[in-house]
Design a protein around this motif. Structure first.
Motif, mmCIF file in Angstrom:
data_model
loop_
_atom_site.group_PDB
_atom_site.id
_atom_site.type_symbol
_atom_site.label_atom_id
_atom_site.label_comp_id
_atom_site.label_asym_id
_atom_site.label_seq_id
_atom_site.Cartn_x
_atom_site.Cartn_y
_atom_site.Cartn_z
ATOM 1 N N TYR A 158 0.862 -1.185 0.000
ATOM 2 C CA TYR A 158 0.000 0.000 0.000
ATOM 3 C C TYR A 158 0.899 1.235 0.000
ATOM 4 N N TYR A 192 -0.599 -10.636 -1.735
ATOM 5 C CA TYR A 192 0.555 -10.004 -1.066
ATOM 6 C C TYR A 192 0.642 -10.504 0.375
ATOM 7 N N ARG A 213 -2.296 -12.901 1.584
ATOM 8 C CA ARG A 213 -3.710 -12.630 1.349
ATOM 9 C C ARG A 213 -3.981 -12.788 -0.144
ATOM 10 N N HIS A 216 -7.119 -8.735 -3.864
ATOM 11 C CA HIS A 216 -8.427 -8.155 -3.512
ATOM 12 C C HIS A 216 -8.404 -6.644 -3.683
ATOM 13 N N HIS A 218 -10.336 -3.326 -1.742
ATOM 14 C CA HIS A 218 -11.167 -2.935 -0.594
ATOM 15 C C HIS A 218 -12.223 -1.920 -1.028
#
Ligand code: BEZ
Ligand code: FE
Length: 287
Positions: A158, A192, A213, A216, A218
């Motif tokens: 991120y 990731y 994970r 995806h 969010h």
């Protein structure tokens, strides 16, 4: 058995709480004390293990700041955030299911026109056009709903974890049009690892588990009169959908990244409609 190891000892600790306490806090604390004592008795917890647990929490606290929340990570890897999220968001019939917020949400993402890209810089990768209709509890399209989205860069980080990405990269807020439609362009998400260089990583290693994970995106979606939805959509093809380090995947949240037709400016298309629950769907609020 020494006095301190009996159920009567546990009950005496619970009974020490003031009768004037807030009733919900009394219920939560009483149950927490009972379960923690039962746990210690069940495993015959040693002083060394208890101190190691405290040390883990101390290290997690010291490592946490506005860019990293190690306490959420610890909750996540034991499935606690996902469990609490599911308990707190029993889906109303037809409403989109929720999924964990995770530690990387930032308020104040750029407000962008429908269809715009949330990519501002950093690594590039295959692009996806994600679109759909937001409906209310009655199934009718909602105009003016806010769709707040965020994802990692193709390097799995991120923007707040990565000095090479512009501020607020891969984040955006969109408003549904008169037909309830939203649309945005983004990089196709990748699987990731959650940060594993701290106590959460140590615990994963202790349990013989990986930190990954599934790919995806969010979402937080809100509109007046509706319950705020916090969720994620998952790439159905990702192998970690069956083995998410934070146990957040739900079948209804898996989507297909369909190759876009020739001539499209995106590589993949994702169609995902979202139905919000009514404000009254907060079951605990009415209980
Ligand atoms: C996330 O998807 O951003 C996330 C969720 C739980 C723990 C770590 C990361
Ligand atoms: Fe994430």
């Amino acid at each position: 058995m020494s006095n301190a190891a009996t159920n009567a000892f546990t009950e005496s600790v619970i009974a020490a709480m003031s009768p004037d306490m807030d009733p919900r806090a009394r219920l939560v604390m009483g149950s927490l004390i009972r379960h923690i004592h039962d746990f210690a008795r069940e495993v015959n917890l040693t002083t060394e293990e208890w101190l190691a647990g405290l040390d883990l929490l101390i290290r997690a606290g010291k490592m946490s700041d506005d860019k990293r929340n190690e306490m959420i990570l610890l909750s996540d890897i034991i499935g606690l955030e996902s469990l609490v999220d599911t308990l707190d968001h029993q889906a109303e019939d037809g409403a989109t299911e929720s999924a964990v917020l995770g530690p990387f949400y930032r308020e104040g993402a750029p407000i962008l026109p429908n269809g715009a890209s949330i990519v501002q810089g950093g690594e590039t990768g295959p692009m996806a056009l994600v679109q759909g209709v937001v409906t209310g509890p009655d199934g009718r399209p909602l105009a003016g709903a806010v769709v707040d989205v965020w994802e990692t860069s193709p390097n799995g980080l991120y923007e707040q974890q990565d000095p090479d990405q512009p501020d607020m990269n891969l984040r955006g807020r969109f408003q549904t049009d008169a037909q309830g439609r939203y649309a945005f362009r983004c990089v196709r998400p990748v699987s990731y690892p959650i940060p594993f260089d701290g106590p959460a990583g140590d615990l994963l290693q202790l349990m013989g588990r990986h930190p990954y994970r599934p790919a995806h995106i969010h979402f937080i979606v809100h509109a007046p009169g509706c319950r705020k939805l916090v969720t994620q959509i998952f790439d159905r093809e990702d192998r970690y959908c069956a083995d998410d380090a934070v146990f957040a995947v739900k079948d209804s949240l898996k989507v297909d990244f369909v190759p876009a037709p020739a001539g499209s400016d995106a590589d993949f298309l994702v169609e995902y409609n979202i139905q919000l629950a009514s404000d009254a769907a907060d079951l605990r609020a009415v209980a």
